[in-house]
Design an enzyme around this catalytic site. Structure first.
Site, PDB file in Angstrom:
ATOM      1  N   GLU A 176       0.815  -1.225   0.000  1.00  0.00           N
ATOM      2  CA  GLU A 176       0.000   0.000   0.000  1.00  0.00           C
ATOM      3  C   GLU A 176       0.847   1.273   0.000  1.00  0.00           C
ATOM      4  OE1 GLU A 176      -3.448  -0.226   2.472  1.00  0.00           O
ATOM      5  OE2 GLU A 176      -3.533  -2.399   2.278  1.00  0.00           O
ATOM      6  N   HIS A 415     -18.544  -9.248   5.525  1.00  0.00           N
ATOM      7  CA  HIS A 415     -17.193  -8.781   5.808  1.00  0.00           C
ATOM      8  C   HIS A 415     -16.548  -9.659   6.871  1.00  0.00           C
ATOM      9  CE1 HIS A 415     -14.147  -5.715   7.425  1.00  0.00           C
ATOM     10  NE2 HIS A 415     -13.742  -6.126   6.251  1.00  0.00           N
ATOM     11  N   GLU A 417     -13.093  -9.555   8.533  1.00  0.00           N
ATOM     12  CA  GLU A 417     -11.748  -9.050   8.834  1.00  0.00           C
ATOM     13  C   GLU A 417     -11.108 -10.068   9.778  1.00  0.00           C
ATOM     14  OE1 GLU A 417      -9.664  -6.190   8.044  1.00  0.00           O
ATOM     15  OE2 GLU A 417      -8.368  -7.575   9.121  1.00  0.00           O
ATOM     16  N   HIS A 485      -8.692  -8.251   1.015  1.00  0.00           N
ATOM     17  CA  HIS A 485      -7.872  -7.075   1.327  1.00  0.00           C
ATOM     18  C   HIS A 485      -6.596  -7.499   2.048  1.00  0.00           C
ATOM     19  CE1 HIS A 485     -10.258  -3.318   0.382  1.00  0.00           C
ATOM     20  NE2 HIS A 485     -10.833  -4.308  -0.246  1.00  0.00           N
ATOM     21  N   GLU A 486      -5.540  -6.762   1.770  1.00  0.00           N
ATOM     22  CA  GLU A 486      -4.192  -7.030   2.309  1.00  0.00           C
ATOM     23  C   GLU A 486      -3.643  -8.424   1.979  1.00  0.00           C
ATOM     24  OE1 GLU A 486      -6.663  -6.185   4.804  1.00  0.00           O
ATOM     25  OE2 GLU A 486      -6.412  -4.071   4.373  1.00  0.00           O
ATOM     26  N   GLU A 504      -7.237  -6.223  -2.900  1.00  0.00           N
ATOM     27  CA  GLU A 504      -6.700  -4.892  -2.677  1.00  0.00           C
ATOM     28  C   GLU A 504      -5.217  -4.937  -3.045  1.00  0.00           C
ATOM     29  OE1 GLU A 504      -7.107  -1.545   0.765  1.00  0.00           O
ATOM     30  OE2 GLU A 504      -6.270  -3.461   1.340  1.00  0.00           O
ATOM     31  N   GLU A 510      -9.020   4.565  -0.291  1.00  0.00           N
ATOM     32  CA  GLU A 510      -9.238   4.761   1.146  1.00  0.00           C
ATOM     33  C   GLU A 510      -8.116   5.555   1.815  1.00  0.00           C
ATOM     34  OE1 GLU A 510      -9.494   0.636   2.359  1.00  0.00           O
ATOM     35  OE2 GLU A 510      -7.470   0.693   3.165  1.00  0.00           O
TER      36      GLU A 510
HETATM   37  C1  NOJ Z   1      -8.482  -2.321   5.598  1.00  0.00           C
HETATM   38  C2  NOJ Z   1      -9.318  -2.453   4.386  1.00  0.00           C
HETATM   39  O1  NOJ Z   1      -8.599  -2.098   3.236  1.00  0.00           O
HETATM   40  C3  NOJ Z   1     -10.522  -1.577   4.564  1.00  0.00           C
HETATM   41  O2  NOJ Z   1     -11.288  -1.567   3.385  1.00  0.00           O
HETATM   42  C4  NOJ Z   1     -11.303  -2.067   5.732  1.00  0.00           C
HETATM   43  O3  NOJ Z   1     -12.367  -1.196   5.953  1.00  0.00           O
HETATM   44  C5  NOJ Z   1     -10.441  -2.119   6.985  1.00  0.00           C
HETATM   45  N1  NOJ Z   1      -9.218  -2.792   6.728  1.00  0.00           N
HETATM   46  C6  NOJ Z   1     -11.153  -2.826   8.119  1.00  0.00           C
HETATM   47  O4  NOJ Z   1     -11.307  -4.180   7.786  1.00  0.00           O
END
Ligand code: NOJ
Ligand code: CA
Length: 716
Positions: A176, A415, A417, A485-486, A504, A510
């Site tokens: 990033e 979602h 995470e 993501h990540e 991502e 963002e």
């Molecule tokens: C990083 C992600 O790129 C973002 O989209 C997300 O909202 C946050 N992490 C929380 O999961």
């Protein structure tokens, strides 16, 4: 008189010379302007070189490995056989930038045997395409070696000069970064501030390592892109830069104990890719990386549907609501529950507000973050069991929301995470996907913010590479589409797993919410770097470009509103977010029309103009219709250009709706000023476009009706 001894000696010399000649013999493969040579040098070191139109691109560069237990697969090889093959076929991706892809290459396989015991066998397979070269190593089944551990891959890319490079540091845990444009000799990964969680010396240990895709341009205008394809069960390749020699060498991301990859023969590495052209547009049009990936492993694909989505998301990014539900997990109310802080974004009423907006505006999906317990302590403490992926916060009514979304025809996006705790996610994945099936979520966004567990592993190492693929396979088992993501940056695996819509692995929009953001040139470099391996969930479509971040009144985006629209075309993805808040779209619903109309799946793509760091203009034809869409973006400089519409069907008239920067717009002082115009155009039209500083143009083109022809002026 010649002695017996000297005759023997002469014979020996002749034999050695014959061997050396055989060693030096060049095997070649070529396609149009691209040529690949392979040879063993006198000591049996495998080397390859690449040229374009007779100009050297990669000078003789070594190939090979160092393995654990002091095994060197670097020299002393003999060629046992060479094989060639030609392929010319066409295949259809499940979704994509084009509906058909030609896979046309000449293949050269070199079968090598090391001359010392245990006579290890190693094959190197080259595929030469019109637009570059891909090659990989194959370890056939053999007696002398079964399980082995790679400690170093020796692949080198010896360049012909100190080219211009578009690079980000070789961080083992994050992509990033903003791109730096510099000469190779000026690359210094430590000049950039560390972004991944951890420490510079652990995450970017090599001051001179860069990430791939690495975009290069030579002084005489040749574009070179170095990356990899089909990264499976191996660690990702970064590049160490040797400034003195303009040479790059493979630098594999290590695991927790410093090893690079655990292998068992028969096996192979990912493909190393060198995409080449004297036209920048050809680099963006290249399908080489997809062609080097395996066909879809998913046979029934009718449940995989590209889509646009909104999110209860940007409001958290800009600080006006939060993911977590309470400020303190340890202070309980009289009834025994935690005390809400009352600015939790994922509450039922707020979610329904977004569902309504999406339903009214042709946006198919809705992501909600912060719906599940765990966000009070989700990252930073390296704690393994952080989320259970199934328990909602008390103000998020899963059943009610599922029913409401269904009634309104909106698809909820789950979602998950993980906070980097991949072990926790692996244990709970089936539970998580069963929950999605039960409540009608047909897609998921996963995330890996923070330090990875297993502790010591990196986002881009072999363990995590396997984990991401496992999550994609699991999702497919439950008919769920996935956006990661990540993760490690993509390498074309969406061909093999078309439910892997996007990821991502790059610096998304963002960053404008929670940091100083991305420079105006950022999106002109991304297609040449991050996007070469696959689609990105970049999250375009921000309309409120100033004064959006809570408590940071002077923060602003480095873009105009028209440019945000153009990104839907220039940043290809089958999953595109309309990232801003409903209330920020409301005053600009005329401009939002473009987001409503723009599709996410295409029959055809024309890369009209491109220069990394400066501008990109792309036209795409919607899948299954005759509509075309154009996106043009520029960097910090304003830009005038003429776009011939000669790709339109001859003899047909189209209505062009042009969303452009207002005359007085620019990203800094007047970013939200735009103008919408309509004209009748045809394939003979030359459109004059003017882009503001940091600006763009978005255009939709639809077949004209009789009424249109009467009411709308022809373009002049
Ligand atoms: C990083 C992600 O790129 C973002 O989209 C997300 O909202 C946050 N992490 C929380 O999961
Ligand atoms: Ca520039």
């Amino acid at each position: 008189m010649i002695s017996r001894k000297s005759i023997l000696c002469l014979l020996g010399t002749l034999l050695f010379m014959a061997y050396a000649v055989a060693q030096n013999q060049v095997s070649s493969a070529s396609m149009n302007k691209v040529n690949l040579d392979f040879r063993l040098d006198a000591t049996g070191i495998p080397q390859y070189s690449v040229s374009f139109d007779g100009r050297p691109v990669i000078l003789a560069s070594r190939l090979g490995f160092k393995l654990n237990n002091n095994i060197s697969l670097d020299s002393n090889f003999k060629i046992i056989k060479t094989q060639t093959k030609s392929v010319d076929e066409t295949w259809k991706p499940v979704w994509g930038e084009v509906s058909q892809i030609r896979n046309h290459y000449n293949e050269l396989t070199i079968l090598l045997e090391q001359q010392t015991a245990p006579k290890i066998l190693l094959n190197i397979v080259f595929k030469v395409f019109e637009d570059g070269v891909g090659f990989r190593y194959e370890f056939p089944l053999q007696q002398g070696m079964r399980y082995f551990v790679v400690s170093q891959e020796l692949t080198a890319f010896n360049l012909t000069g100190d080219h211009k490079a578009f690079w980000i540091p070789g961080d083992f845990d994050s992509n990033e970064y903003e791109y730096t444009t510099s000469k190779i000799s000026d690359i210094d990964a430590w000049k950039t501030m560390l972004i991944s969680s951890g420490e510079k010396k652990a995450n970017i240990p090599d001051q001179y390592a860069v990430q791939t895709p690495l975009m290069l341009k030579t002084n005489d205008g040749l574009y070179i892109n170095i990356h990899e394809a089909a990264l499976v069960d191996y660690s990702s390749m970064q590049l160490h830069v040797n400034k003195a020699t303009n040479s790059l060498s493979a630098a594999l991301v290590p695991d927790a104990v410093g090893n690079k990859a655990y292998m068992r023969a028969p096996t192979h590495t990912p493909w190393r890719t060198i995409i080449l052209s004297d036209k920048a547009t050809d680099i963006l049009a290249s399908k080489m990386i997809l062609n080097l990936n395996e066909p879809s492993k998913i046979t029934q694909t009718d449940w995989i549907k590209p889509m646009k989505f909104m999110g209860v998301w940007w409001e958290m990014q800009v600080g006006s609501s939060s993911w977590n539900y309470t400020d303190n997990l340890d202070i309980l109310s009289k009834s025994g529950g935690v005390i809400p802080h009352n600015h939790h974004g994922a509450n039922t009423a707020n979610v329904k507000r977004y569902i309504d907006f999406a339903a009214n505006n042709n946006i198919k999906g809705l992501l909600v973050e912060g719906w599940n317990k765990g966000w009070e302590e989700w990252t930073g403490d390296w704690k393994e069991n952080n989320f259970d992926f199934v328990t909602p916060y008390p103000d998020f009514d899963v059943k009610d929301i599922a029913a409401y979304a269904k009634k309104k025809g909106v698809q909820m996006i789950m979602h998950n995470e993980t906070g980097g705790s991949a072990t926790n996610y692996e244990r709970l994945m089936d539970t998580a996907f069963r929950f999605m099936n039960k409540f009608g979520y047909n897609s998921v966004k996963t995330g890996y913010v923070g330090k990875i567990i297993p502790r010591g592993e990196h986002h881009d190492g072999q363990w995590m590479v396997d984990h991401y693929i496992h999550s994609i396979q699991k999702a497919a088992e439950y008919k769920v589409m996935i956006d990661i993501h990540e993760p490690v940056r993509p390498t074309g695996l969406h061909r093999t797993y078309p439910n892997f819509l996007a990821c991502e692995a790059g610096r998304g929009n963002e960053w404008n919410a929670f940091s100083d953001g991305n420079s105006p040139e950022h999106e002109t470099i991304m297609p040449f770097t991050r996007l070469m391996g696959g689609p990105m969930d970049y999250t375009p479509g921000i309309f409120k470009l100033r004064n959006y971040a809570k408590g940071v009144p002077d923060r602003q985006m480095h873009t105009t509103l028209a440019k945000q629209l153009a990104l839907y075309v220039t940043m290809y993805s089958p999953l595109q977010m309309a990232a801003d808040l409903p209330e920020n779209y409301a005053p600009h619903m005329d401009a939002f029309q473009f987001i409503k109309d723009v599709p996410v799946d295409w029959d055809d793509t024309k890369i009209l103009e491109a220069e990394p760091g400066d501008y990109v203009t792309i036209a795409r034809k919607e899948k299954g219709t005759s509509n075309w869409f154009i996106g043009a973006i520029t960097d910090e400089n304003s830009r005038s250009t003429t776009i011939p519409l000669n790709f339109l069907d001859k003899g047909k008239k189209y209505v062009a709706t042009i969303y452009k920067d207002a005359d007085n717009a620019d990203w800094k002082n007047n970013p939200e000023a735009y103008k919408i115009e309509k004209f009748i155009v045809d394939s003979a039209t030359n459109l004059q476009l003017k882009l503001a500083k940091g600006g763009g143009v978005a255009i939709s083109l639809a077949l004209a009706t009789k009424d249109n022809l009467n009411l709308i002026a022809a373009y002049r």
